[in-house]
Design a protein around this motif. Structure first.
Motif, mmCIF file in Angstrom:
data_model
loop_
_atom_site.group_PDB
_atom_site.id
_atom_site.type_symbol
_atom_site.label_atom_id
_atom_site.label_comp_id
_atom_site.label_asym_id
_atom_site.label_seq_id
_atom_site.Cartn_x
_atom_site.Cartn_y
_atom_site.Cartn_z
ATOM 1 N N CYS A 98 -76.487 -39.748 13.722
ATOM 2 C CA CYS A 98 -77.716 -39.387 14.457
ATOM 3 C C CYS A 98 -78.961 -39.772 13.643
ATOM 4 O O CYS A 98 -79.912 -40.333 14.190
ATOM 5 C CB CYS A 98 -77.744 -37.890 14.768
ATOM 6 S SG CYS A 98 -76.497 -37.406 15.951
ATOM 7 N N ILE A 99 -78.936 -39.479 12.338
ATOM 8 C CA ILE A 99 -80.079 -39.827 11.472
ATOM 9 C C ILE A 99 -80.278 -41.351 11.470
ATOM 10 O O ILE A 99 -81.404 -41.843 11.609
ATOM 11 C CB ILE A 99 -79.835 -39.317 10.019
ATOM 12 C CG1 ILE A 99 -79.844 -37.782 10.001
ATOM 13 C CG2 ILE A 99 -80.875 -39.875 9.052
ATOM 14 C CD1 ILE A 99 -79.348 -37.179 8.697
ATOM 15 N N ALA A 100 -79.166 -42.089 11.345
ATOM 16 C CA ALA A 100 -79.243 -43.556 11.295
ATOM 17 C C ALA A 100 -79.773 -44.124 12.609
ATOM 18 O O ALA A 100 -80.595 -45.049 12.622
ATOM 19 C CB ALA A 100 -77.869 -44.134 10.976
ATOM 20 N N LEU A 101 -79.321 -43.546 13.724
ATOM 21 C CA LEU A 101 -79.792 -44.020 15.037
ATOM 22 C C LEU A 101 -81.274 -43.722 15.222
ATOM 23 O O LEU A 101 -82.006 -44.546 15.774
ATOM 24 C CB LEU A 101 -78.972 -43.369 16.159
ATOM 25 C CG LEU A 101 -77.565 -43.935 16.341
ATOM 26 C CD1 LEU A 101 -76.760 -43.059 17.290
ATOM 27 C CD2 LEU A 101 -77.609 -45.372 16.873
ATOM 28 N N GLY A 104 -80.283 -59.662 22.532
ATOM 29 C CA GLY A 104 -79.079 -59.136 23.175
ATOM 30 C C GLY A 104 -78.415 -57.920 22.551
ATOM 31 O O GLY A 104 -77.580 -57.283 23.197
ATOM 32 N N TRP A 105 -78.734 -57.555 21.319
ATOM 33 C CA TRP A 105 -78.090 -56.390 20.699
ATOM 34 C C TRP A 105 -78.529 -55.105 21.414
ATOM 35 O O TRP A 105 -79.686 -54.972 21.805
ATOM 36 C CB TRP A 105 -78.451 -56.307 19.217
ATOM 37 C CG TRP A 105 -77.760 -55.176 18.490
ATOM 38 C CD1 TRP A 105 -78.273 -53.949 18.222
ATOM 39 C CD2 TRP A 105 -76.431 -55.172 17.958
ATOM 40 N NE1 TRP A 105 -77.349 -53.186 17.546
ATOM 41 C CE2 TRP A 105 -76.205 -53.912 17.379
ATOM 42 C CE3 TRP A 105 -75.392 -56.121 17.917
ATOM 43 C CZ2 TRP A 105 -75.000 -53.563 16.755
ATOM 44 C CZ3 TRP A 105 -74.197 -55.776 17.300
ATOM 45 C CH2 TRP A 105 -74.012 -54.522 16.731
ATOM 46 N N LYS A 106 -77.578 -54.183 21.604
ATOM 47 C CA LYS A 106 -77.885 -52.891 22.242
ATOM 48 C C LYS A 106 -77.742 -51.795 21.177
ATOM 49 O O LYS A 106 -76.817 -51.845 20.358
ATOM 50 C CB LYS A 106 -76.901 -52.603 23.380
ATOM 51 C CG LYS A 106 -76.845 -53.691 24.441
ATOM 52 C CD LYS A 106 -77.820 -53.419 25.561
ATOM 53 C CE LYS A 106 -77.683 -54.425 26.673
ATOM 54 N NZ LYS A 106 -78.119 -55.791 26.326
ATOM 55 N N MET A 107 -78.594 -50.795 21.243
ATOM 56 C CA MET A 107 -78.536 -49.720 20.251
ATOM 57 C C MET A 107 -77.209 -48.963 20.322
ATOM 58 O O MET A 107 -76.709 -48.478 19.312
ATOM 59 C CB MET A 107 -79.705 -48.771 20.456
ATOM 60 C CG MET A 107 -80.299 -48.315 19.137
ATOM 61 S SD MET A 107 -81.813 -47.431 19.372
ATOM 62 C CE MET A 107 -81.439 -45.943 18.524
ATOM 63 N N THR A 108 -76.637 -48.897 21.507
ATOM 64 C CA THR A 108 -75.348 -48.195 21.646
ATOM 65 C C THR A 108 -74.239 -48.900 20.849
ATOM 66 O O THR A 108 -73.289 -48.252 20.426
ATOM 67 C CB THR A 108 -74.920 -48.120 23.129
ATOM 68 O OG1 THR A 108 -75.092 -49.406 23.711
ATOM 69 C CG2 THR A 108 -75.732 -47.098 23.891
ATOM 70 N N TRP A 109 -74.383 -50.213 20.652
ATOM 71 C CA TRP A 109 -73.367 -50.946 19.882
ATOM 72 C C TRP A 109 -73.392 -50.510 18.412
ATOM 73 O O TRP A 109 -72.427 -50.710 17.683
ATOM 74 C CB TRP A 109 -73.591 -52.454 19.962
ATOM 75 C CG TRP A 109 -73.453 -53.013 21.342
ATOM 76 C CD1 TRP A 109 -73.040 -52.348 22.468
ATOM 77 C CD2 TRP A 109 -73.731 -54.346 21.764
ATOM 78 N NE1 TRP A 109 -73.056 -53.180 23.558
ATOM 79 C CE2 TRP A 109 -73.476 -54.412 23.159
ATOM 80 C CE3 TRP A 109 -74.175 -55.503 21.122
ATOM 81 C CZ2 TRP A 109 -73.638 -55.575 23.893
ATOM 82 C CZ3 TRP A 109 -74.339 -56.664 21.855
ATOM 83 C CH2 TRP A 109 -74.074 -56.704 23.237
ATOM 84 N N SER A 110 -74.547 -49.969 17.981
ATOM 85 C CA SER A 110 -74.673 -49.546 16.578
ATOM 86 C C SER A 110 -73.890 -48.261 16.298
ATOM 87 O O SER A 110 -73.537 -47.993 15.147
ATOM 88 C CB SER A 110 -76.132 -49.290 16.219
ATOM 89 O OG SER A 110 -76.903 -50.428 16.446
ATOM 90 N N VAL A 111 -73.657 -47.466 17.385
ATOM 91 C CA VAL A 111 -73.066 -46.128 17.189
ATOM 92 C C VAL A 111 -71.765 -46.169 16.370
ATOM 93 O O VAL A 111 -71.655 -45.455 15.375
ATOM 94 C CB VAL A 111 -72.857 -45.411 18.550
ATOM 95 C CG1 VAL A 111 -72.153 -44.074 18.366
ATOM 96 C CG2 VAL A 111 -74.211 -45.204 19.227
ATOM 97 N N PRO A 112 -70.774 -47.007 16.713
ATOM 98 C CA PRO A 112 -69.540 -46.976 15.904
ATOM 99 C C PRO A 112 -69.688 -47.586 14.508
ATOM 100 O O PRO A 112 -68.887 -47.287 13.620
ATOM 101 C CB PRO A 112 -68.545 -47.789 16.732
ATOM 102 C CG PRO A 112 -69.368 -48.643 17.618
ATOM 103 C CD PRO A 112 -70.651 -47.928 17.855
ATOM 104 N N THR A 113 -70.713 -48.413 14.323
ATOM 105 C CA THR A 113 -70.836 -49.087 13.017
ATOM 106 C C THR A 113 -71.207 -48.106 11.896
ATOM 107 O O THR A 113 -70.780 -48.290 10.766
ATOM 108 C CB THR A 113 -71.880 -50.231 13.040
ATOM 109 O OG1 THR A 113 -73.163 -49.667 13.276
ATOM 110 C CG2 THR A 113 -71.566 -51.274 14.082
ATOM 111 N N TYR A 114 -71.986 -47.056 12.235
ATOM 112 C CA TYR A 114 -72.433 -46.124 11.183
ATOM 113 C C TYR A 114 -71.299 -45.298 10.575
ATOM 114 O O TYR A 114 -71.151 -45.280 9.354
ATOM 115 C CB TYR A 114 -73.573 -45.242 11.698
ATOM 116 C CG TYR A 114 -74.844 -46.029 11.957
ATOM 117 C CD1 TYR A 114 -75.447 -46.750 10.929
ATOM 118 C CD2 TYR A 114 -75.417 -46.078 13.210
ATOM 119 C CE1 TYR A 114 -76.598 -47.498 11.159
ATOM 120 C CE2 TYR A 114 -76.564 -46.824 13.455
ATOM 121 C CZ TYR A 114 -77.152 -47.525 12.421
ATOM 122 O OH TYR A 114 -78.282 -48.264 12.655
ATOM 123 N N PRO A 115 -70.474 -44.602 11.403
ATOM 124 C CA PRO A 115 -69.376 -43.854 10.765
ATOM 125 C C PRO A 115 -68.384 -44.763 10.044
ATOM 126 O O PRO A 115 -67.868 -44.396 8.989
ATOM 127 C CB PRO A 115 -68.710 -43.122 11.931
ATOM 128 C CG PRO A 115 -69.288 -43.649 13.169
ATOM 129 C CD PRO A 115 -70.553 -44.340 12.850
#
Lengths: 170, 157
Positions: free
Chosen positions: A113-116, A133-144
């Motif tokens: 959450c902090i990273a997002l 083309g990058w979507k912020m939702t695609w970042s969600v799995p990359t952080y953990p």
């Protein structure tokens, strides 16, 4: 010069100063050698992902003012992203996060959450541009995933420094 | 096809390095030099392709992924092989031959990737590339000396 020193550059500098000050305060928790290796590991990890995703082969977003490799992007790799991992690991140790999986899951979720939130602010300040083309939702799995890898590397370095003291055979 | 070829080359180099039984490098050194080697190559590649436009990586999946593999695996592991051989070599002459030999080998891989359309030189002169690999290896030797001194002191100062 392939960039102008304006709002997004000031944003990177200001954030990095705040984060580096925080790391300076907690630096005693980490052995200097561990800090050096972990710093280099994080820098390369972020730079590799950034180069692959923003440039070749994926071309999914831009970092800073344009599609070139700007000095401020290199500065951000070294002094903006890397301090986060030290703060993350500091509280990971301090709060004994590894005592059970549920606590770890909560800790990883909180950091995601902090990273997002930081990513969203970065978009607002023009540090990142997702026009390609990058979507912020695609970042969600990359952080953990990145956080788990960081913990793994942290433990490896600690183990190597503590249990296997280096004695070169000259 | 070009990606498969580079997958095999990368796997071969990794296998070649990790099957060496008496490595001259400690596990921490392997991690550290791998990271530094990869960082140097990625900066070299990014500056040439994105800023100076003196080289290009074709916008096709095969060459682009082959280049990703090369800059994160092939060149860093070649760097580790170089440092291992350099450390195992005795005498200044042997070490000089090792330095020049590996610089030429790494340049050879860059030349091959150009010929196969992975990292194509546009205005990048061949001798610049050769000089880069020589400097890269010299820097890595310097880093190895500093890092070993730091490790020998226990890493506490």
């Amino acid at each position: 010069m392939n960039f102008r020193f304006d709002g997004n550059e000031w944003f990177v500098v200001a954030c990095s100063i705040v984060l580096l000050t925080y790391v300076w305060i907690i630096r005693k928790h980490f052995q200097p050698m561990l800090m050096l290796i972990l710093w280099v590991y994080n820098l390369v990890f972020v730079a590799t992902l950034d180069y692959a995703l923003a440039a070749t082969p994926f071309h999914l977003y831009d970092c800073m003012d344009n599609a070139t490799y700007e000095p401020m992007a290199a500065y951000a790799h070294a002094f903006l992203y890397t301090p986060y991992s030290f703060i993350f690991l500091y509280y990971y140790d301090k709060w004994s996060i590894n005592r059970n999986k549920r606590v770890l899951l909560f800790y990883l979720s909180a950091w995601t959450c902090i990273a997002l939130f930081f990513e969203w602010i970065s978009l607002k300040f023009g540090f990142l541009d997702y026009g390609r083309g990058w979507k912020m939702t695609w970042s969600v799995p990359t952080y953990p995933l990145s956080a788990l890898l960081t913990i793994r590397v942290y433990r490896f370095i600690k183990d190597q420094l503590v249990n296997h003291p280096f004695r070169p055979q000259e | 096809m070009v990606f498969l070829l580079y997958l095999l080359i990368n796997a071969g180099v990794v296998y070649g390095f990790f099957r060496i039984r008496s490595k001259q490098l400690a596990p921490l050194e392997i991690l550290f030099y791998w990271c530094i080697g990869s960082m140097l190559v990625q900066n070299y590649s990014a500056l040439q392709t994105m800023n100076f436009k003196s080289a290009m990586v074709p916008d096709q999946l095969g060459p682009a992924f082959a280049h990703l593999l090369n800059r994160t695996v092939l060149y860093p592991v070649l760097t580790l092989l170089f440092l291992h051989t350099f450390k195992a070599s005795k005498g200044a002459g042997t070490r000089l031959i090792c330095l020049i030999g590996f610089s030429l080998l790494m340049y050879g891989f860059e030349y091959l990737s150009g010929a196969l359309g992975v990292f194509v030189h546009l205005t990048l002169k061949e001798w610049w590339a050769m000089t880069y690999w020589l400097l890269h290896n010299l820097i890595m030797v310097g880093i190895m000396i500093l890092f070993r001194n730091k490790l020998q002191s226990g890493g506490a100062r």
